[in-house]
Design an enzyme around this catalytic site. Structure first.
Site, PDB file in Angstrom:
ATOM      1  CG  HIS A 190      -1.894   1.154   1.215  1.00 22.17           C
ATOM      2  ND1 HIS A 190      -3.114   1.072   0.579  1.00 22.17           N
ATOM      3  CD2 HIS A 190      -1.829   2.398   1.753  1.00 22.17           C
ATOM      4  CE1 HIS A 190      -3.765   2.214   0.733  1.00 22.17           C
ATOM      5  NE2 HIS A 190      -2.999   3.038   1.438  1.00 22.17           N
ATOM      6  CB  SER A 191       1.065   4.289   0.181  1.00 16.80           C
ATOM      7  OG  SER A 191       1.489   5.619  -0.030  1.00 16.80           O
ATOM      8  CG  MET A 192       7.409   3.643   0.631  1.00 16.98           C
ATOM      9  SD  MET A 192       8.341   4.059   2.133  1.00 16.98           S
ATOM     10  CE  MET A 192       8.048   2.579   3.110  1.00 16.98           C
TER      11      MET A 192
ATOM     12  CB  SER B 143      -3.100  -0.809  -2.310  1.00 13.34           C
ATOM     13  OG  SER B 143      -4.136  -0.172  -1.625  1.00 13.34           O
TER      14      SER B 143
ATOM     15  CG  HIS C 104      -2.984   7.914   0.565  1.00 11.04           C
ATOM     16  ND1 HIS C 104      -2.554   7.734  -0.732  1.00 11.04           N
ATOM     17  CD2 HIS C 104      -1.976   7.467   1.365  1.00 11.04           C
ATOM     18  CE1 HIS C 104      -1.333   7.209  -0.721  1.00 11.04           C
ATOM     19  NE2 HIS C 104      -0.962   7.031   0.531  1.00 11.04           N
TER      20      HIS C 104
END
Length: 259
Positions: free
Chosen positions: A85-87, A113, A223
Site C-alpha cells: 500500500h502506497s510506499m 494499492s 489515501h
C-alpha cells in the site's frame, strides 16, 4: 460461483505484504484470519519500526532491498505474491524485480494499492531537510495523521525521522530499464485520494509493469483506505489472488470461502 476447496498440502502460496510510509507490519496484523487458508501471509518489516525499531531508518534503495531480499529468500522457491500500500507498492515492485534478478523466481500476482505507478513518479530530493511545516502540509494532503498528533512535539520528534526517510525513498525513486513482470496485477485506488487524483494516469500506468492482465478497482475513500475499508480491500485481494493462482495451472481451484 462456488468452487472446490484447495488442498493446502499440495497447493499454497506466500503473500508478502509491505506497509505505507511510516507504517509497520502491524498494518496487516489481522489479515491472515480473513484470507483463504491456502494463503500464508508474511508481513515484511521496514527498519525503524516494529521488530526493527532499534534499526536506523534506511534512506537508500539498495540497502533496503538487500535487507528485504534476505527476509524472503527462504520462501521464493515456492509460489509467492506481493502486495503493498502506497510506499509499500513501490517497494514491492522493486522487491519483485530484485527476487527475479537474484534467484530467478517471480511473483505469480502483484497488488498495488494507493500508489502512483513507477513511470508516473516525480523526483523530490529534499524530504530529509525540508521545513517541518512543508512536511506537515504533505501529511495533511494525505490525511495520514490527525492534526493533534502533528502538533504533538514529543510524538513528532519520535516519528519524523522515520517519515522523512520513507518519503525520501519515494522521492528519490528512479525507474530503471527492465523487462516487465509476467504476472497479473490488481491496482486499487481511492476516489478521494488527492495525491493520486492529481494525475489521471498515475494508476493506469501500472499496466506498463506487466505483460499479464491488469485489474483496476476504485474505492470511495481517501489515501488510507487500507485502514478505513479493510474488509473490502482484503476481499478484493483474496478474489484476485484466487484467479491468478488458478490461471497458472495449479490443477486445483482455490476455495473462495475464508478460513
Amino acid at each position: 460461483m462456488d468452487v472446490p476447496a484447495l488442498n493446502q498440502t499440495s497447493a499454497s502460496l506466500t503473500l508478502f505484504c509491505l506497509p505505507y510510509a511510516g507504517g509497520s507490519a502491524a498494518v496487516y496484523r489481522d489479515w491472515q484470519t480473513r484470507l483463504p487458508g491456502w494463503v500464508r501471509l508474511k508481513a515484511l518489516h521496514i527498519p525503524g519500526r516494529g521488530v526493527r525499531y532499534e534499526m536506523p531508518p534506511m534512506h537508500g534503495w539498495p540497502e533496503l532491498l538487500d535487507l528485504l531480499v534476505e527476509d524472503v529468500q527462504s520462501s521464493v522457491s515456492q509460489p509467492f505474491a506481493i502486495f503493498g500500500h502506497s510506499m509499500g507498492a513501490l517497494v514491492g515492485i522493486e522487491l519483485a524485480h530484485a527476487i527475479r534478478s537474484r534467484y530467478g523466481h517471480a511473483p505469480i500476482w502483484f497488488g498495488a494499492s494507493a500508489c502512483k505507478a513507477p513511470g508516473s513518479r516525480e523526483r523530490k530530493l529534499d524530504w530529509l531537510s525540508c521545513p517541518e511545516e512543508e512536511f506537515f502540509d504533505q501529511m495533511r494532503v494525505l490525511n495520514g495523521m490527525p492534526e493533534e498528533l502533528l502538533q504533538n512535539r514529543e510524538f513528532m520528534e519520535l516519528v519524523l525521522p522515520i517519515l522523512r526517510a520513507d518519503f525520501h525513498l519515494c522521492g528519490s525513486y528512479e525507474l530503471r530499464d527492465r523487462e516487465p513482470l509476467e504476472c497479473p496485477m490488481l491496482v486499487l485506488g481511492g476516489s478521494q485520494d488527492l495525491e493520486i487524483a492529481r494525475s489521471s494516469e498515475s494508476l493506469s500506468a501500472w499496466a506498463r509493469e506487466t505483460r499479464a492482465p491488469l485489474e483496476r478497482r476504485e474505492l470511495d475513500a481517501g489515501h488510507f483506505f487500507i485502514n478505513t475499508h479493510r474488509d473490502t480491500v482484503i476481499s478484493l485481494v483474496a478474489d484476485s489472488l484466487a484467479r491468478a493462482f488458478h490461471s497458472r495451472g495449479s490443477g486445483v481451484l482455490p476455495s473462495r470461502s475464508y478460513a
